[in-house]
Each structure stands twice: as C-alpha cells, then as structure tokens.
Scaffold this motif. Structure first.
Motif, PDB file in Angstrom:
ATOM      1  N   ASN A 139       0.886  -1.226  -0.283  1.00 21.84           N
ATOM      2  CA  ASN A 139      -0.174  -0.381  -0.190  1.00 21.84           C
ATOM      3  C   ASN A 139       1.284   1.240  -0.087  1.00 21.84           C
ATOM      4  O   ASN A 139       1.186   1.858   1.250  1.00 21.84           O
ATOM      5  N   ASN A 140       1.451   1.732  -1.263  1.00 27.02           N
ATOM      6  CA  ASN A 140       1.903   2.840  -1.395  1.00 27.02           C
ATOM      7  C   ASN A 140       2.015   4.131  -0.760  1.00 27.02           C
ATOM      8  O   ASN A 140       1.985   4.998  -0.703  1.00 27.02           O
ATOM      9  N   SER A 141       0.896   4.135  -0.563  1.00 27.35           N
ATOM     10  CA  SER A 141      -0.260   5.763  -0.319  1.00 27.35           C
ATOM     11  C   SER A 141       0.143   5.321   2.110  1.00 27.35           C
ATOM     12  O   SER A 141       0.119   6.741   2.097  1.00 27.35           O
ATOM     13  N   LYS A 142       0.861   4.201   1.921  1.00 28.04           N
ATOM     14  CA  LYS A 142       0.860   4.222   3.588  1.00 28.04           C
ATOM     15  C   LYS A 142       2.463   4.937   3.812  1.00 28.04           C
ATOM     16  O   LYS A 142       2.805   5.007   4.661  1.00 28.04           O
ATOM     17  N   ASN A 143       3.395   4.932   2.769  1.00 27.77           N
ATOM     18  CA  ASN A 143       5.145   5.456   2.851  1.00 27.77           C
ATOM     19  C   ASN A 143       5.003   7.302   2.636  1.00 27.77           C
ATOM     20  O   ASN A 143       4.473   7.806   2.327  1.00 27.77           O
ATOM     21  N   PHE A 144       5.848   6.874   3.376  1.00 27.11           N
ATOM     22  CA  PHE A 144       6.413   8.300   3.353  1.00 27.11           C
ATOM     23  C   PHE A 144       7.368   8.275   4.506  1.00 27.11           C
ATOM     24  O   PHE A 144       7.561   8.035   5.581  1.00 27.11           O
ATOM     25  N   ASP A 145       7.596   9.647   4.401  1.00 23.41           N
ATOM     26  CA  ASP A 145       9.386  10.112   4.600  1.00 23.41           C
ATOM     27  C   ASP A 145       8.989  11.148   5.778  1.00 23.41           C
ATOM     28  O   ASP A 145       8.270  12.401   5.399  1.00 23.41           O
ATOM     29  N   GLY A 146       9.543  12.026   7.148  1.00 26.94           N
ATOM     30  CA  GLY A 146       9.536  12.611   7.960  1.00 26.94           C
ATOM     31  C   GLY A 146      11.192  13.523   8.752  1.00 26.94           C
ATOM     32  O   GLY A 146      11.706  12.341   8.572  1.00 26.94           O
ATOM     33  N   LYS A 147      10.572  14.212   9.429  1.00 23.85           N
ATOM     34  CA  LYS A 147      11.901  14.835   9.832  1.00 23.85           C
ATOM     35  C   LYS A 147      11.500  15.527  10.682  1.00 23.85           C
ATOM     36  O   LYS A 147      10.054  16.178  11.010  1.00 23.85           O
ATOM     37  N   GLY A 148      12.010  15.006  12.766  1.00 25.25           N
ATOM     38  CA  GLY A 148      11.162  16.029  13.445  1.00 25.25           C
ATOM     39  C   GLY A 148      12.306  16.005  14.355  1.00 25.25           C
ATOM     40  O   GLY A 148      13.389  15.787  14.418  1.00 25.25           O
ATOM     41  N   LYS A 149      11.933  16.741  15.754  1.00 22.93           N
ATOM     42  CA  LYS A 149      13.176  17.385  16.453  1.00 22.93           C
ATOM     43  C   LYS A 149      12.226  16.833  17.838  1.00 22.93           C
ATOM     44  O   LYS A 149      11.188  17.634  18.231  1.00 22.93           O
ATOM     45  N   LEU A 150      12.568  16.514  19.284  1.00 17.13           N
ATOM     46  CA  LEU A 150      11.908  16.648  20.206  1.00 17.13           C
ATOM     47  C   LEU A 150      13.107  16.805  21.280  1.00 17.13           C
ATOM     48  O   LEU A 150      13.968  15.999  21.529  1.00 17.13           O
ATOM     49  N   ASP A 151      12.442  17.080  22.105  1.00 20.14           N
ATOM     50  CA  ASP A 151      13.221  17.810  23.731  1.00 20.14           C
ATOM     51  C   ASP A 151      12.450  16.829  25.341  1.00 20.14           C
ATOM     52  O   ASP A 151      11.361  17.042  24.846  1.00 20.14           O
ATOM     53  N   LEU A 152      13.632  16.855  25.725  1.00 21.17           N
ATOM     54  CA  LEU A 152      12.668  15.114  26.851  1.00 21.17           C
ATOM     55  C   LEU A 152      13.422  16.398  28.070  1.00 21.17           C
ATOM     56  O   LEU A 152      14.832  16.489  28.272  1.00 21.17           O
TER      57      LEU A 152
END
Length: 215
Positions: A55-68
């Motif tokens: 199911n190619n519709s579920k494919n994705f790339d992303g970037k993020g930042k997390l401070d803990l």
C-alpha cells in the motif's frame, strides 16, 4: 545411537548459545537504559521512514525534533508541535491556527510518552544479540527484539545502539503484514541549557489561534 547423541549435543549447544545471546543482549540494553536515565535532558533530531510495498499510500518520510526532560516533552513533527507539561498535552497546528488541549491519559492515543519510547524494550520483548555494522564511521550494535505477545502486529524490531556511547542510533520495526518503519537519530545532545518555560504552553504566543479544550 551415536547420531542421536550428536543431535542432542548440537541441540543443547544451540539452546545454551541462544541463552547466552539473550543474556548478553539483555545486559547491553540495561546499559543503554541506565545511560538514558542518567541524562538531565535530551535534544534529539530524527528522521522517520515508513514503507509498505502493498500500500504505497502509507509510505512517507519525515523529520522532527524532540526535547525531553524526564516525561516532559516538546515535539515537532510533520508541521505539528506537541508540548506536555506533566498534566496536559498541547497540540499546536500552525496550518490550522489551532491549539488542542487535552489531559494526559495513559490509556489514550498519547498514552505512550516519548521518554518511554526510548526504553520501550524493557517490557514485552525477548532479546537476541545481532550484527555489528559500521555506519558512517560509527559501530552500531543491533539487538533483535521479538514480541512476547503472539497477537502483536509486530514481527520483530532491530534496535541499533552506538557501541561507543551506548546511545540509540536507530529503530527498525518489521510488521507481520510486511510493512516496515525506521526511525534514525541524526543528532543527539544531552544536558542542554533549556528555559524553564520550554515545556509549558504560553498562550500569549498564539494570539489569533483557536484554543480547543477537549477535556
């Protein structure tokens, strides 16, 4: 008879080897957990990739930042910012100019805190020592995790740990339906200087936003 004895000997060796592999992996992850719990705070930049050949519709790339800081967090991912101050979660959408405020519910959608995701492996998995890879000059030791819940949608997880720092480098999750997701840590900083308001929501910064209190 000799063949049977030899077979039993091989089987016992395999059982012993698997037990040693499991114990080695468990001890290694205890070191990782101890290291993570020893930080006052963490600042992580990461990339996330999801791939599903069916199911190619579920494919994705992303970037993020997390401070803990312990359980408190400030997360930015895919255009949405989430802040947890210890009591409530503030979901800030710049595109919609809306802030959704909800109480933290351990059994809810946001029940798994990012801090717990860094030590998720301590419950519900068996461990196996896996391969050592050289990735961009870093020696990454992989631990294979297998869910103890047979009904889990997860087939296996490969946790990559930087062998020199004992910090998590990546997490590769393989699901039973063939889909796979990979979270890679691009930058990992600890004990950073953070303002006391870094994990609180300041409404004055969003004067034109609609505040949606759902709890």
């Amino acid at each position: 008879m000799k063949k049977i004895i030899a077979f039993i000997g091989i089987a016992l060796f395999a059982i012993t080897a698997n037990a040693q592999s499991s114990e080695r992996a468990k001890n290694y992850l205890l070191e990782v957990t101890k290291k993570i719990n020893g930080y006052e705070n963490m600042s992580i930049e990461f990339s996330f990739n999801q791939k599903d050949d069916k199911n190619n519709s579920k494919n994705f790339d992303g970037k993020g930042k997390l401070d803990l800081k312990k359980d408190l967090y400030n997360l930015t991912f895919m255009g949405v910012q989430k802040i947890y101050d210890g009591k409530k979660i503030y979901t800030i959408s710049e595109e919609d100019e809306e802030v959704t405020v909800s109480k933290y519910d351990a059994k809810g959608v946001d029940g798994i805190l990012p801090s717990q995701m860094l030590t998720f492996f301590n419950k519900g998995y068996t461990f196996q020592w896996d391969i050592l890879q050289n990735v961009n000059g870093k020696k990454i030791q992989y631990i294979k995790l297998i869910p103890t819940d047979k009904k889990s949608v997860i087939k296996e997880v490969y946790l990559g740990v930087d062998s020199s720092t004992k910090n998590i480098y990546n997490k590769i999750q393989v699901n039973k339906d063939g889909s796979k997701s990979t979270l890679t840590v691009n930058s990992f900083k600890t004990n950073q200087s953070m303002s006391k308001n870094h994990f609180t929501f300041t409404q004055s910064l969003y004067p034109n936003y609609y505040i949606n209190n759902i709890d």
